[in-house]
Design an enzyme around this catalytic site. Structure first.
Site, PDB file in Angstrom:
ATOM      1  N   LEU A 138       0.297  -9.632  -6.591  1.00 48.89           N
ATOM      2  CA  LEU A 138       0.584  -9.163  -5.238  1.00 48.89           C
ATOM      3  C   LEU A 138      -0.528  -8.187  -4.865  1.00 48.89           C
ATOM      4  O   LEU A 138      -1.033  -7.457  -5.724  1.00 48.89           O
ATOM      5  CB  LEU A 138       1.929  -8.440  -5.169  1.00 48.89           C
ATOM      6  CG  LEU A 138       3.205  -9.272  -5.342  1.00 48.89           C
ATOM      7  CD1 LEU A 138       4.437  -8.364  -5.248  1.00 48.89           C
ATOM      8  CD2 LEU A 138       3.300 -10.382  -4.311  1.00 48.89           C
ATOM      9  N   ASP A 139      -0.894  -8.150  -3.583  1.00 41.55           N
ATOM     10  CA  ASP A 139      -1.871  -7.167  -3.127  1.00 41.55           C
ATOM     11  C   ASP A 139      -1.387  -5.761  -3.453  1.00 41.55           C
ATOM     12  O   ASP A 139      -0.181  -5.507  -3.520  1.00 41.55           O
ATOM     13  CB  ASP A 139      -2.078  -7.279  -1.609  1.00 41.55           C
ATOM     14  CG  ASP A 139      -2.705  -8.609  -1.198  1.00 41.55           C
ATOM     15  OD1 ASP A 139      -3.393  -9.212  -2.039  1.00 41.55           O
ATOM     16  OD2 ASP A 139      -2.487  -9.022  -0.049  1.00 41.55           O
ATOM     17  N   ARG A 140      -2.317  -4.846  -3.614  1.00 43.16           N
ATOM     18  CA  ARG A 140      -1.986  -3.450  -3.936  1.00 43.16           C
ATOM     19  C   ARG A 140      -0.916  -2.894  -2.988  1.00 43.16           C
ATOM     20  O   ARG A 140       0.022  -2.226  -3.416  1.00 43.16           O
ATOM     21  CB  ARG A 140      -3.237  -2.579  -3.845  1.00 43.16           C
ATOM     22  CG  ARG A 140      -2.993  -1.110  -4.217  1.00 43.16           C
ATOM     23  CD  ARG A 140      -4.002  -0.183  -3.559  1.00 43.16           C
ATOM     24  NE  ARG A 140      -5.361  -0.493  -3.946  1.00 43.16           N
ATOM     25  CZ  ARG A 140      -6.055   0.181  -4.870  1.00 43.16           C
ATOM     26  NH1 ARG A 140      -5.511   1.202  -5.512  1.00 43.16           N
ATOM     27  NH2 ARG A 140      -7.302  -0.151  -5.139  1.00 43.16           N
TER      28      ARG A 140
END
Length: 298
Positions: A138-140
């Site tokens: 998942l993106d940050r």
């Protein structure tokens, strides 16, 4: 938070025989070498079985001859404290977590805060001889559900059969503007440019074909609460397709329009369903829509 499938092999439990009539909590306090609060947390967290069935009732009546099983991993989870992660499920092959916004899925550069290192530290402290193997990312700044493998064989099973194993993934987002249609589908080809910005094309541009379905859950004149269902899992797919719709995800500094009501990327992975790569059980996990999202639509 709901989890629809329970599975543990006997090696993940400590086993006890009941030799006299008593209540379940009384028995556990007498036989399990943990504090009162940790035992109660294990019981409440569905970490105790009586004759093979999960029991959470503290005063459940026990009789001689009954078999008690206490989860090792549930007890380990009671020791886990992190502002960045919640452990949702764990067995000997994999672990499912809910990550907060602001932490990377894996290391990028020196001493970066990331989920993998937090889990590796937890495994070390709970004396588990394993490491966290990254299965997906998942993106940050995206929050929500993730699964990590505990060994290379399980990681490889996920990697080589991801689209067969994972049968439902859903996100919820606050997007900019009022979406008129209740539901729809966005499809395009996605490709990164030299600056690693993903751009979208209605015709084949040599990138990867991506399909996203959406359903509007709530709306105001300024924002919409949207469920996104991934048919494909491409990099930045929801963020790019949301922008393609003219309704970018709020707080998205890369593809957004500057609308940032919550001072975060308003994207949350709330549903994750897969077939266990070892036991082949159906594993279905769901977290609530973040309260800060819901409050915008009261």
């Amino acid at each position: 938070m709901r989890y629809y499938s329970e599975y543990n092999r006997s090696g993940d439990y400590w086993h006890y025989d009941v030799d006299k009539e008593c209540g379940l909590l009384e028995f556990l306090l007498s036989n399990v070498s943990e504090s009162h609060s940790k035992i109660k947390a294990t019981l409440k967290g569905r970490g105790v079985k009586v004759d093979g069935k999960f029991v959470t009732q503290f005063d459940f009546p026990l009789k001689p001859g009954m078999k008690i099983s206490v989860s090792k991993t549930k007890r380990n989870q009671n020791m886990f404290k992190s502002r960045w992660l919640k452990i949702v499920y764990e067995d000997r092959w994999l672990i499912v977590v809910e990550k907060a916004a602001g932490i990377l899925s894996m290391a990028a550069g020196h001493s970066s805060l990331n989920v993998k290192s937090v889990l590796d530290d937890y495994f070390r402290k709970s004396r588990q001889k394993c490491r966290a193997h990254v299965v997906h990312r998942l993106d940050r700044d995206t929050s929500g559900l993730m699964v990590y493998a505990k060994d290379i064989e399980t990681e490889q099973a996920f990697e080589h059969n991801w689209h067969d194993i994972v049968y439902d993934r859903r996100y919820v987002a606050v997007v900019s503007g009022e979406i008129v249609e209740n539901e729809g589908t966005v499809a395009s080809w996605l490709k990164d440019n030299k600056a690693y910005i993903t751009y979208s094309s209605p015709v084949d541009n040599g990138g990867k074909y991506a399909v996203t379905h959406y359903h509007v859950m709530a709306r105001t004149t300024d924002h919409s609460l949207v469920e996104f269902i991934l048919e494909t899992g491409r990099k930045n797919q929801i963020r790019v397709h949301s922008a393609d719709m003219g309704h970018p995800v709020c707080g998205d500094v890369k593809y957004g329009n500057g609308d940032d009501p919550l001072h975060r990327l308003c994207l949350h992975a709330y549903l994750l369903c897969f077939e266990h790569p070892v036991t082949h059980e159906k594993m279905e996990f769901e977290t609530p829509v973040p309260a800060v999202f819901r409050r915008m639509f009261k």
